[in-house]
Scaffold this motif. Structure first.
Motif, mmCIF file in Angstrom:
data_model
loop_
_atom_site.group_PDB
_atom_site.id
_atom_site.type_symbol
_atom_site.label_atom_id
_atom_site.label_comp_id
_atom_site.label_asym_id
_atom_site.label_seq_id
_atom_site.Cartn_x
_atom_site.Cartn_y
_atom_site.Cartn_z
ATOM 1 N N THR A 71 0.845 -1.191 0.000
ATOM 2 C CA THR A 71 0.000 0.000 0.000
ATOM 3 C C THR A 71 0.881 1.241 0.000
ATOM 4 N N VAL A 73 1.610 5.052 1.638
ATOM 5 C CA VAL A 73 1.348 5.974 2.747
ATOM 6 C C VAL A 73 2.165 7.249 2.510
ATOM 7 N N LEU A 74 1.859 8.272 3.316
ATOM 8 C CA LEU A 74 2.611 9.519 3.187
ATOM 9 C C LEU A 74 3.714 9.571 4.237
ATOM 10 N N ARG A 75 4.877 10.004 3.817
ATOM 11 C CA ARG A 75 5.970 10.322 4.720
ATOM 12 C C ARG A 75 6.306 11.795 4.456
ATOM 13 N N TYR A 76 7.098 12.372 5.314
ATOM 14 C CA TYR A 76 7.327 13.813 5.193
ATOM 15 C C TYR A 76 8.815 14.143 5.174
ATOM 16 N N ALA A 138 4.627 9.622 9.956
ATOM 17 C CA ALA A 138 3.545 10.558 10.270
ATOM 18 C C ALA A 138 3.508 10.924 11.751
ATOM 19 N N THR A 139 3.833 9.968 12.611
ATOM 20 C CA THR A 139 3.811 10.252 14.051
ATOM 21 C C THR A 139 4.862 11.295 14.411
ATOM 22 N N TYR A 141 6.207 13.438 12.257
ATOM 23 C CA TYR A 141 5.790 14.664 11.567
ATOM 24 C C TYR A 141 4.848 15.462 12.453
ATOM 25 N N ARG A 142 3.918 14.732 13.068
ATOM 26 C CA ARG A 142 2.929 15.398 13.921
ATOM 27 C C ARG A 142 3.600 16.062 15.127
ATOM 28 N N VAL A 161 4.581 0.828 1.304
ATOM 29 C CA VAL A 161 4.742 0.023 2.512
ATOM 30 C C VAL A 161 4.166 -1.365 2.266
ATOM 31 N N TYR A 162 4.883 -2.364 2.757
ATOM 32 C CA TYR A 162 4.441 -3.756 2.640
ATOM 33 C C TYR A 162 4.155 -4.252 4.050
ATOM 34 N N PRO A 163 2.861 -4.151 4.481
ATOM 35 C CA PRO A 163 2.537 -4.386 5.897
ATOM 36 C C PRO A 163 2.895 -5.781 6.396
ATOM 37 N N THR B 85 -4.199 12.296 8.434
ATOM 38 C CA THR B 85 -2.908 11.884 9.005
ATOM 39 C C THR B 85 -3.154 10.930 10.169
ATOM 40 N N GLN B 88 -4.186 7.660 8.865
ATOM 41 C CA GLN B 88 -3.054 6.902 8.316
ATOM 42 C C GLN B 88 -2.228 6.265 9.429
ATOM 43 N N ILE B 89 -1.989 7.055 10.494
ATOM 44 C CA ILE B 89 -1.198 6.530 11.615
ATOM 45 C C ILE B 89 -1.893 5.314 12.221
ATOM 46 N N GLU B 92 -1.812 2.268 9.898
ATOM 47 C CA GLU B 92 -0.515 1.595 9.910
ATOM 48 C C GLU B 92 -0.353 0.750 11.165
ATOM 49 N N ARG B 95 -2.576 -2.354 10.805
ATOM 50 C CA ARG B 95 -1.979 -3.317 9.879
ATOM 51 C C ARG B 95 -0.779 -4.012 10.506
ATOM 52 N N SER B 96 -0.013 -3.227 11.274
ATOM 53 C CA SER B 96 1.159 -3.798 11.920
ATOM 54 C C SER B 96 0.752 -4.799 12.993
ATOM 55 N N SER B 99 -0.538 -7.985 11.457
ATOM 56 C CA SER B 99 0.346 -8.686 10.524
ATOM 57 C C SER B 99 0.658 -10.079 11.046
ATOM 58 N N ASN B 150 9.948 -8.716 8.597
ATOM 59 C CA ASN B 150 9.009 -7.638 8.298
ATOM 60 C C ASN B 150 9.540 -6.344 8.911
ATOM 61 N N ALA B 152 8.217 -3.492 8.422
ATOM 62 C CA ALA B 152 7.132 -2.504 8.501
ATOM 63 C C ALA B 152 6.379 -2.576 9.824
ATOM 64 N N LEU B 153 6.928 -3.293 10.791
ATOM 65 C CA LEU B 153 6.219 -3.386 12.068
ATOM 66 C C LEU B 153 6.412 -2.085 12.851
#
Lengths: 583, 235
Positions: A71, A73-76, A138-139, A141-142, A161-163, B85, B88-89, B92, B95-96, B99, B150, B152-153
């Motif tokens: 999927t 996602v946005l990064r900053y 994002a965390t 960034y906030r 991202v590949y969850p 935002t 999205q957080i 994620e 999903r984590s 997983s 993984n 992406a965790l």
């Protein structure tokens, strides 16, 4: 009025001057208002108007149940403008506090996981732009936004991202840091996944707010479509768990497990190790970033005896009960010889017994009755020599020379899987053909492409290939069931409660001019034998701790157990066919 | 708008009189009084003036409103960005947490391994299918902890969270059990109450250990179960 006073002349001159000036002014006005108006308008518009790109999102990749495998996602990107970096004032506990740039750098350091000195260096200077860190989460960034630092700027960037990490990672592939698809389905399915960016243009005031009633031209962004796979995420994961453990414990080079739905040709699992985690693909060796299931070829060995036996039955040269005397070593009239891998006295076996004991000397005597050209045609129909319908990038079709160029030995070895090479995915479809009543279905990895809010568009697939008669297929399954029921190695693949049919393979591997001491071991089977639904092909390449296929049945059994549980396959009914194995 | 009524007497231009011609005289329109005409004029002027002012004010107001709307729109857009935002957080994290790797590790942290020799009980004839074997004791490799990488965790289940949810599940099952005992209808569903009590028993064994680690977590868990919200094992 009187004409000849000096005043009258002066007045006339003044009037003329005023008239000329007015004319000039009018002319200029006319130029601005009429002739150059469009141009001036444009300059003015360009000063007010801004064009904001609307980025289209790349589509997701999901499994057959909708589990997200890839999927966006946005990064900053965190940037500063060093030329306007000044101390900032912040109210702390009701007291205004001054923070120097160094203080701010200290504050940013733990959030950005960077050294304060490095940050300070990046925000010092006279330039208008300095990147501090790319792609923060994002965390973070906030937290940075909450600090309210006027000279910090954030640019959102899309990141893939590949969850589920390495689950199906070798199939999915990955993108480069700039977003270019580099491998796997990310690349081959890019046309479906990629979106079309849009843009929005509007007029804004000094404070950056849109001027009301100003015209807005919007070119809508079209997000990418979703790629739906035939992969079953949970099965894929558990198969990867099993394969990873066994490749490590048997110290093999690599291993793979392919699960195919027999009646649809869908690939439910294509697990392999070493696997690649697309999130950090650069940590894998370049050779491990593709999919060996589609790209690696090896001599399959005894799993091909099933194909040779099915061919002999299909052309009417044999039945499952055809008798043969199988010696330890068969000396051939032209001087060559064929030996079995295990020492044994001459056995009186049927064709079924030949498969059960995986006798080389037995199979060459029975399948040898079939002309080589006919066997070659059957091997081709089973799929050797042509990449599967998946057409994975860099997929191999296997290697087989035409029967006309086979020498006397190759003519025999092809019956037990030496002298030709196949990919792990091809081996699975040899057995899919048998499990599906003799019809080879096109291999399918992608179920389709689904536009946002649209229907799933399935890819065009080639027509199924009718390879053997359905009666031949049934007889072959019956023989394979005897292998698991009675075979020395086959028995270790048995699962209480279900009828399993399968065949082992221990293939010698070419090393220089001859064969080396390491093998490719495999076990390919199907369940339930009375009406096969699932085909599982397990291969381990060059295991060091075992040298025959006894090393392939434990992972086969572990994964088959998982298949039966996952799909709640009912317990088998009936008994295996009554076929003699010896006489 | 250019109608005007003269109220003055008309002055004649000096010229020679022709006695045969009748002299001009003022004709006063009958029935319309001068007073009325004056009031009507005033009214028209006032209406028009007020109308014009009202239109200007309304226009101004509208302009201000549009302007404000523009700022409001910008503000709401910012809020939307902020919320997406947050979305999205959370996405994620979910999903984590869901997983495969996190679930496998959570199971392994509780000492669980994959059973390579599952045993089934066939209900139709009560036959036991399979041979009960201790996991990992056979020839196969014991498959437990996650070995599929993984990166992406972003969020993982902690042992403390697992223990807390075990506590919550225990409290929920106890609450359900006491409720079931009170209700006569429970007798109609013996299977449900049996499974609840067995879950309560297995939960009780764990709670003895977990109680030491997190004794205070029991209280809010009961509050949750009373309101009937199922407690997620990962949070």
């Amino acid at each position: 009025m009187r004409q000849n006073t000096p005043n009258a002349g002066r007045l006339g001159a003044l009037m003329a001057a005023i008239f000329i000036i007015a004319l000039l002014a009018f002319g200029r006005l006319f130029y601005y208002q009429v002739i150059d108006a469009a141009n001036i308008d444009k300059i003015s518009y360009n000063k007010r108007a801004i064009t904001v790109p609307i980025h289209a999102l790349r589509g997701d990749i999901i499994d057959s149940n909708g589990v997200v495998l890839a999927t966006t996602v946005l990064r900053y990107d965190v940037n500063a403008a060093p030329d306007i970096v000044t101390p900032i004032t912040r109210v702390v506990n009701g007291q205004p506090t001054n923070l120097t740039p160094a203080d701010v750098a200290n504050e940013l350091a733990p959030l950005l996981k960077m050294k304060a000195s490095v940050i300070l260096q990046k925000i010092t200077g006279t330039s208008k732009y300095s990147n501090i860190k790319k792609k923060v989460e994002a965390t973070v960034y906030r937290q940075l936004v909450a600090l309210d630092i006027p000279w910090l700027f954030f640019d959102p960037v899309q990141v893939r991202v590949y969850p589920n990490g390495a689950v199906a990672g070798n199939l999915i592939g990955f993108l480069g840091t700039d977003g270019t698809p580099l491998a796997g389905l990310e690349r081959t399915m890019n046309e479906c996944l990629a979106g079309v960016d849009g843009k929005e243009t509007y007029e804004r005031g000094v404070d950056g707010i849109k001027i009301p009633s100003s015209t807005v031209t919007t070119q809508a962004a079209h997000n990418g479509s979703t790629v739906v796979l035939t992969i079953h995420n949970d099965l894929q994961y558990s198969a990867q768990q099993v394969i990873t453990n066994y490749v490590k414990s048997e110290r093999a080079d690599w291993g793979s497990a392919v699960i195919v739905e027999a009646k649809t040709g869908k690939i439910l699992t294509a697990a392999e190790y070493p696997s690649v985690d697309p999130n950090v693909f650069y940590k894998s060796k370049a050779a491990d970033r593709g999919s060996r299931i589609f790209q690696a070829t090896f001599e399959p060995g005894s799993t091909m005896k099933t194909v040779a036996a099915a061919t002999a039955i299909d052309v009417g040269k044999a039945t499952p009960a055809t008798r043969v005397r199988a010696p330890q070593t068969l000396y051939l009239p032209w001087g060559g010889s064929i030996s079995d891998s295990h020492a044994h006295p001459t056995q009186k076996l049927t064709l079924t017994g030949v498969l059960r004991d995986s006798s080389n000397t037995g199979i060459v005597q029975i399948a040898g009755k079939v002309p080589s050209k006919t066997r070659y045609d059957y091997l081709k129909a089973f799929g050797i020599g042509t990449p599967t319908a998946v057409n994975f990038e860099g997929e191999s079709g296997g290697i087989m020379s035409p029967s006309s160029s086979w020498d006397k030995l190759t003519n025999l070895t092809t019956m037990f899987g030496q002298g030709l090479a196949v990919t792990p995915i091809q081996t699975a479809y040899f057995y899919q053909t048998i499990a599906n009543g003799g019809t080879r279905l096109p291999a399918q990895l992608v179920a389709g492409c689904q536009a946002p809010g649209g229907k799933l568009v399935a890819p065009a697939l080639p027509a199924p290939v009718s390879v053997i008669k359905s009666t031949t297929a049934r007889k072959t399954v019956d023989m394979l069931e005897k292998v698991v029921e009675q075979g020395g190695i086959g028995r270790t693949a048995a699962i209480p409660g279900w009828r399993i049919a399968g065949k082992s393979g221990t293939a010698q591997l070419r090393e220089g001019h001859g064969y080396g001491y390491l093998h490719a071991i495999s076990f390919i089977g199907m369940a339930p034998a009375e009406d096969p639904q699932y085909v599982l092909a397990v291969t381990l390449y060059k295991p060091r701790t075992v040298s025959n296929s006894i090393g392939a049945t434990p992972p086969f059994k572990a994964i088959m157990n998982q298949i039966l549980r996952t799909f709640s396959v009912p317990f088998s009914h009936g008994k295996s066919a009554n076929i003699p194995t010896q006489w | 708008m250019s109608i005007a009524y003269s109220t003055n007497t008309i002055r004649r231009a000096p010229r020679q009189l022709n006695p045969s011609q009748p002299s001009l005289r003022l004709v006063v329109t009958e029935g319309i009084s001068r007073k009325f005409l004056g009031r009507a004029t005033m009214r028209a002027v006032i209406v028009l003036t007020f109308g014009a002012v009202a239109i200007i004010i309304a226009g101004l107001q509208l302009s201000i409103m549009i302007q404000q709307g523009s700022y409001q729109l910008a503000g709401l857009k910012g809020q939307m960005r902020d919320l997406s935002t947050t979305n999205q957080i959370l996405d994620e994290q979910v999903r984590s947490l869901s997983s495969d790797q996190n679930l496998a590790n959570a199971a392994a942290s509780l000492g669980m391994v994959t059973n390579a020799n599952p045993v089934y009980l066939r209900l139709s004839d009560g036959k036991v299918i399979g041979h009960p074997t201790v996991a990992g004791s056979g020839t196969g490799v014991q498959i437990g902890k996650n070995v599929v990488p993984n990166a992406a965790l972003v969020a993982t289940t902690t042992k403390a969270a697992l223990q807390a949810s075990t506590q919550a599940a225990l409290a929920a099952s106890q609450a359900a059990k006491s409720a079931a005992a009170a209700s006569a209808s429970a007798a109609l569903h013996p299977a449900v109450s049996a499974s609840t009590s067995s879950a309560a028993k297995s939960g009780a064994a764990k709670s003895q250990k977990a109680n030491v680690a997190a004794p205070k977590l029991v209280q809010p868990a009961i509050a949750l179960s009373a309101s009937g919200i199922p407690v997620s094992p990962t949070h």
